[in-house]
Design an enzyme around this catalytic site. Sequence first.
Site, PDB file in Angstrom:
ATOM      1  N   ASP A 295      -1.763   1.000 -18.649  1.00 23.61           N
ATOM      2  CA  ASP A 295      -0.857   0.161 -17.968  1.00 23.61           C
ATOM      3  C   ASP A 295       0.601  -0.151 -18.704  1.00 23.61           C
ATOM      4  OD1 ASP A 295      -3.093  -0.607 -16.645  1.00 23.61           O
ATOM      5  OD2 ASP A 295      -3.544  -2.280 -17.862  1.00 23.61           O
TER       6      ASP A 295
ATOM      7  N   LYS B 224      13.186  11.925   9.136  1.00 20.02           N
ATOM      8  CA  LYS B 224      12.458  11.974   7.954  1.00 20.02           C
ATOM      9  C   LYS B 224      11.066  11.868   8.500  1.00 20.02           C
ATOM     10  CE  LYS B 224      12.490  10.596   3.350  1.00 20.02           C
ATOM     11  NZ  LYS B 224      13.148  10.128   2.154  1.00 20.02           N
TER      12      LYS B 224
END
Length: 317
Positions: free
Chosen positions: A126, A212
């Site tokens: 984390d 895109k």
Amino acid sequence: MRIAILTSGGDAPGMNAAIRAVTRTCIYEGIEVFGISGGYEGLIDAKFEKLVQSSVADIIQRGGTILSTSRSERFMTEEGLEKAINSLKIFEIDALIVLGGDGSLCGAKMLRDRGVNVIGIPCSIDNDLAYTDFTIGFMTAVETVTEAVSHIRDTTEAHGRANVVEVMGRDCGDIALYSGVSSGAESIIVPEIPLDINEIAEKAIMGKNRGKKHHIILMAEGCGSAFDFAEEFQKLTGIDTRVTVLGYIQRGGAPSIFDRILASELGYLAVKEAKAGRSLALGFKDGKAISRDFDEIFEVKKVFRKDLLDILKTVSI
Ligand code: F6P
């Protein structure tokens, strides 16, 4: 002298490399070393086993932890804590080395407060401990996510879709942030920054209008449901949107070179500090290994790398 070592909480790639470094440094220094299996649970139940050179052979490259781990609720009780301290007395342990994240180092501090000599080594994918720039395992998780996103991008592009990729990190957005930059994700959603779905949707629509064919959004697990977000995003953009929850794939696998080196450095330093009779939490700050008082480490507030987010927003269009 006798040192014991345990791994606690969520496993992290590099824990084994640290166990190896601690064990081999102890042996070099003429210190007896014991592995405790199953984290604080194993400490309460006195599950100690002597470690020798060969106990840690061939593990530097392996994820997980050879000592096993747990999230111990018993350790949080007065009775459990007393039993844990008693186990250390029975085995005549002079110092304990704890490998783990936030909760595990909090447990280490509890032992220190009761007079046990403890050294903490930050291990967690984390990266949520503020006093250290990096926790062991974080960079490996970022590499794993980056690799996974490149696979997801191929199929997302083939279909002209968007994909919301949920990553771990508990309440910390670092996995999303760093892997967002390294994978070239178009947007990230992290707990540290308020969510603006319209901004993300506008960016996707503009990208689509430019031709895109994919839009990747990395969403930290601490930001709520990726499925709910994806539904709303699809409504706003009209782009067919899928969700990928990466889950535990992020926690396993061979540690990166960075994590192996960091684990070796901190494992070695842990034994030196323990030998000197000190109780400290180790970390990595500004390119150097550091030792900090347990009282200090929970006082520091984590600073979110807004500069990295600005880079992502500028270059991932
Ligand atoms: O702390 C590491 C971590 O993988 C977090 O990212 C995640 O929220 C949690 O552990 C999952 O914990 P568990 O293994 O108990 O499901």
